[in-house]
Design a protein around this motif. Structure first.
Motif, PDB file in Angstrom:
ATOM      1  N   THR A 140       0.856  -1.195   0.000  1.00  0.00           N
ATOM      2  CA  THR A 140       0.000   0.000   0.000  1.00  0.00           C
ATOM      3  C   THR A 140       0.884   1.234   0.000  1.00  0.00           C
ATOM      4  O   THR A 140       1.589   1.496   0.979  1.00  0.00           O
ATOM      5  CB  THR A 140      -0.918   0.028   1.232  1.00  0.00           C
ATOM      6  OG1 THR A 140      -1.660  -1.179   1.294  1.00  0.00           O
ATOM      7  CG2 THR A 140      -1.881   1.194   1.154  1.00  0.00           C
ATOM      8  N   ASN A 141       0.837   1.994  -1.082  1.00  0.00           N
ATOM      9  CA  ASN A 141       1.638   3.213  -1.206  1.00  0.00           C
ATOM     10  C   ASN A 141       0.698   4.416  -1.226  1.00  0.00           C
ATOM     11  O   ASN A 141       0.422   4.995  -2.275  1.00  0.00           O
ATOM     12  CB  ASN A 141       2.484   3.158  -2.482  1.00  0.00           C
ATOM     13  CG  ASN A 141       3.571   4.214  -2.497  1.00  0.00           C
ATOM     14  OD1 ASN A 141       3.446   5.245  -1.844  1.00  0.00           O
ATOM     15  ND2 ASN A 141       4.634   3.972  -3.228  1.00  0.00           N
ATOM     16  N   LEU A 142       0.197   4.785  -0.056  1.00  0.00           N
ATOM     17  CA  LEU A 142      -0.739   5.907   0.043  1.00  0.00           C
ATOM     18  C   LEU A 142      -0.128   7.238  -0.390  1.00  0.00           C
ATOM     19  O   LEU A 142      -0.811   8.048  -1.042  1.00  0.00           O
ATOM     20  CB  LEU A 142      -1.284   6.005   1.471  1.00  0.00           C
ATOM     21  CG  LEU A 142      -2.111   4.809   1.961  1.00  0.00           C
ATOM     22  CD1 LEU A 142      -2.529   5.015   3.409  1.00  0.00           C
ATOM     23  CD2 LEU A 142      -3.327   4.601   1.077  1.00  0.00           C
ATOM     24  N   PRO A 143       1.144   7.525  -0.062  1.00  0.00           N
ATOM     25  CA  PRO A 143       1.720   8.803  -0.509  1.00  0.00           C
ATOM     26  C   PRO A 143       1.705   8.968  -2.026  1.00  0.00           C
ATOM     27  O   PRO A 143       1.426  10.047  -2.534  1.00  0.00           O
ATOM     28  CB  PRO A 143       3.153   8.754   0.039  1.00  0.00           C
ATOM     29  CG  PRO A 143       3.074   7.844   1.208  1.00  0.00           C
ATOM     30  CD  PRO A 143       2.063   6.812   0.841  1.00  0.00           C
ATOM     31  N   GLU A 171       4.623   1.635   2.122  1.00  0.00           N
ATOM     32  CA  GLU A 171       5.617   2.390   1.356  1.00  0.00           C
ATOM     33  C   GLU A 171       5.584   3.852   1.769  1.00  0.00           C
ATOM     34  O   GLU A 171       4.521   4.435   1.909  1.00  0.00           O
ATOM     35  CB  GLU A 171       5.331   2.290  -0.148  1.00  0.00           C
ATOM     36  CG  GLU A 171       5.242   0.867  -0.695  1.00  0.00           C
ATOM     37  CD  GLU A 171       6.583   0.193  -0.780  1.00  0.00           C
ATOM     38  OE1 GLU A 171       7.603   0.921  -0.807  1.00  0.00           O
ATOM     39  OE2 GLU A 171       6.623  -1.048  -0.808  1.00  0.00           O
ATOM     40  N   ASP A 172       6.780   4.448   1.958  1.00  0.00           N
ATOM     41  CA  ASP A 172       6.903   5.876   2.278  1.00  0.00           C
ATOM     42  C   ASP A 172       6.096   6.243   3.525  1.00  0.00           C
ATOM     43  O   ASP A 172       5.708   5.398   4.315  1.00  0.00           O
ATOM     44  CB  ASP A 172       6.483   6.747   1.089  1.00  0.00           C
ATOM     45  CG  ASP A 172       7.449   6.603  -0.082  1.00  0.00           C
ATOM     46  OD1 ASP A 172       8.605   6.224   0.167  1.00  0.00           O
ATOM     47  OD2 ASP A 172       7.036   6.860  -1.221  1.00  0.00           O
ATOM     48  N   ARG A 173       5.838   7.532   3.690  1.00  0.00           N
ATOM     49  CA  ARG A 173       5.072   8.028   4.829  1.00  0.00           C
ATOM     50  C   ARG A 173       3.978   8.950   4.309  1.00  0.00           C
ATOM     51  O   ARG A 173       4.251   9.929   3.620  1.00  0.00           O
ATOM     52  CB  ARG A 173       5.973   8.783   5.815  1.00  0.00           C
ATOM     53  CG  ARG A 173       7.002   7.903   6.500  1.00  0.00           C
ATOM     54  CD  ARG A 173       7.866   8.675   7.474  1.00  0.00           C
ATOM     55  NE  ARG A 173       7.090   9.248   8.561  1.00  0.00           N
ATOM     56  CZ  ARG A 173       6.855  10.539   8.715  1.00  0.00           C
ATOM     57  NH1 ARG A 173       7.325  11.409   7.848  1.00  0.00           N
ATOM     58  NH2 ARG A 173       6.154  10.981   9.740  1.00  0.00           N
ATOM     59  N   VAL A 174       2.744   8.628   4.663  1.00  0.00           N
ATOM     60  CA  VAL A 174       1.611   9.395   4.132  1.00  0.00           C
ATOM     61  C   VAL A 174       1.608  10.827   4.654  1.00  0.00           C
ATOM     62  O   VAL A 174       1.108  11.735   3.991  1.00  0.00           O
ATOM     63  CB  VAL A 174       0.286   8.669   4.465  1.00  0.00           C
ATOM     64  CG1 VAL A 174      -0.030   8.763   5.949  1.00  0.00           C
ATOM     65  CG2 VAL A 174      -0.855   9.218   3.628  1.00  0.00           C
ATOM     66  N   LEU A 175       2.196  11.065   5.835  1.00  0.00           N
ATOM     67  CA  LEU A 175       2.190  12.416   6.393  1.00  0.00           C
ATOM     68  C   LEU A 175       3.005  13.385   5.537  1.00  0.00           C
ATOM     69  O   LEU A 175       2.682  14.570   5.457  1.00  0.00           O
ATOM     70  CB  LEU A 175       2.726  12.397   7.829  1.00  0.00           C
ATOM     71  CG  LEU A 175       1.827  11.707   8.866  1.00  0.00           C
ATOM     72  CD1 LEU A 175       2.468  11.757  10.242  1.00  0.00           C
ATOM     73  CD2 LEU A 175       0.452  12.361   8.899  1.00  0.00           C
ATOM     74  N   GLU A 176       4.053  12.886   4.874  1.00  0.00           N
ATOM     75  CA  GLU A 176       4.836  13.757   3.997  1.00  0.00           C
ATOM     76  C   GLU A 176       4.000  14.192   2.793  1.00  0.00           C
ATOM     77  O   GLU A 176       4.046  15.348   2.366  1.00  0.00           O
ATOM     78  CB  GLU A 176       6.101  13.037   3.543  1.00  0.00           C
ATOM     79  CG  GLU A 176       7.083  12.761   4.683  1.00  0.00           C
ATOM     80  CD  GLU A 176       8.306  12.006   4.218  1.00  0.00           C
ATOM     81  OE1 GLU A 176       8.391  11.699   3.005  1.00  0.00           O
ATOM     82  OE2 GLU A 176       9.178  11.716   5.051  1.00  0.00           O
ATOM     83  N   ALA A 177       3.232  13.257   2.236  1.00  0.00           N
ATOM     84  CA  ALA A 177       2.348  13.610   1.125  1.00  0.00           C
ATOM     85  C   ALA A 177       1.234  14.538   1.595  1.00  0.00           C
ATOM     86  O   ALA A 177       0.793  15.416   0.852  1.00  0.00           O
ATOM     87  CB  ALA A 177       1.760  12.344   0.501  1.00  0.00           C
TER      88      ALA A 177
END
Length: 201
Positions: A140-143, A171-177
């Motif tokens: 799951t890559n939400l960003p 994947e990655d961090r959704v807060l950055e997006a």
């Protein structure tokens, strides 16, 4: 800073406009042998140079206001999402779409698994099913889904993102997006998918 239809990215440079009366005062003090016409031309040129320099540094842009709204659904389509929960989310979004006050508002869908893909552009008023995904669905890559949603925001409409997910990102961090969306003045609403699995190891 917004002034009428204009928005200035660096409004502090507008203080340079205060140099125009200074230039006018200098031109009056140093009349010398210039005729009135030449003195007025000289002052106009100086004021124009200051105005152009200020405009270049303050970076103005024309703001077009619109009442249209584009809602972009970023839907988790990974393998961890139970089909029944996804169908309930689809029904909820469809009901909200039918109950909206402005029929001209637009909807779009971005599905997310290990990657993100556009299932529907913001051109229609109906929501397609968002449980399927053409790519691999083990992660799951939400960003990436949020970044893709920002990329398809129409220029002539305000936008909101509706994130439909169980929150299990891999994947990655959704807060950055989310910070990127906030910088672009696009709010994110969340429709959490809650479920319970018994007998998991």
């Amino acid at each position: 800073m917004t002034l009428g239809p204009l928005r200035f990215e660096h409004p502090g440079w507008l203080l340079l406009l205060l140099l125009i009366p200074v230039a006018w005062w200098i031109a009056r003090a140093g009349r010398g042998s210039l005729t009135r016409g030449r003195r007025a031309t000289s002052l106009a040129i100086r004021a124009l140079v200051i105005l152009l320099l200020t405009a270049a540094l303050a970076e103005p842009s024309l703001v077009r206001r619109s009442d249209d709204l584009a809602v972009i659904v970023v839907a988790d389509a990974s393998r961890s999402m139970p089909r029944r929960a996804v169908e309930e989310a689809e029904r909820f979004v469809a009901a909200a779409s039918e109950a909206r006050e402005r029929p001209e508002d637009r909807l779009a869908v971005v599905t997310v698994a290990e990657g993100a893909e556009v299932a529907a552009l913001p051109e229609s008023s109906t929501v397609p099913g968002f449980g399927g995904h053409a790519g691999r669905d083990a992660g799951t890559n939400l960003p990436e889904g949020i970044r893709l949603a920002l990329a398809i925001v129409p220029q002539d409409a305000a936008a909101r993102i509706l994130l439909v997910s169980d929150g299990n990102e891999t994947e990655d961090r959704v807060l950055e997006a989310a910070d990127l969306a906030r910088a672009n003045r696009v709010p994110i609403d969340v429709l959490p998918i809650r479920y319970r699995r018994d007998g998991e190891i």
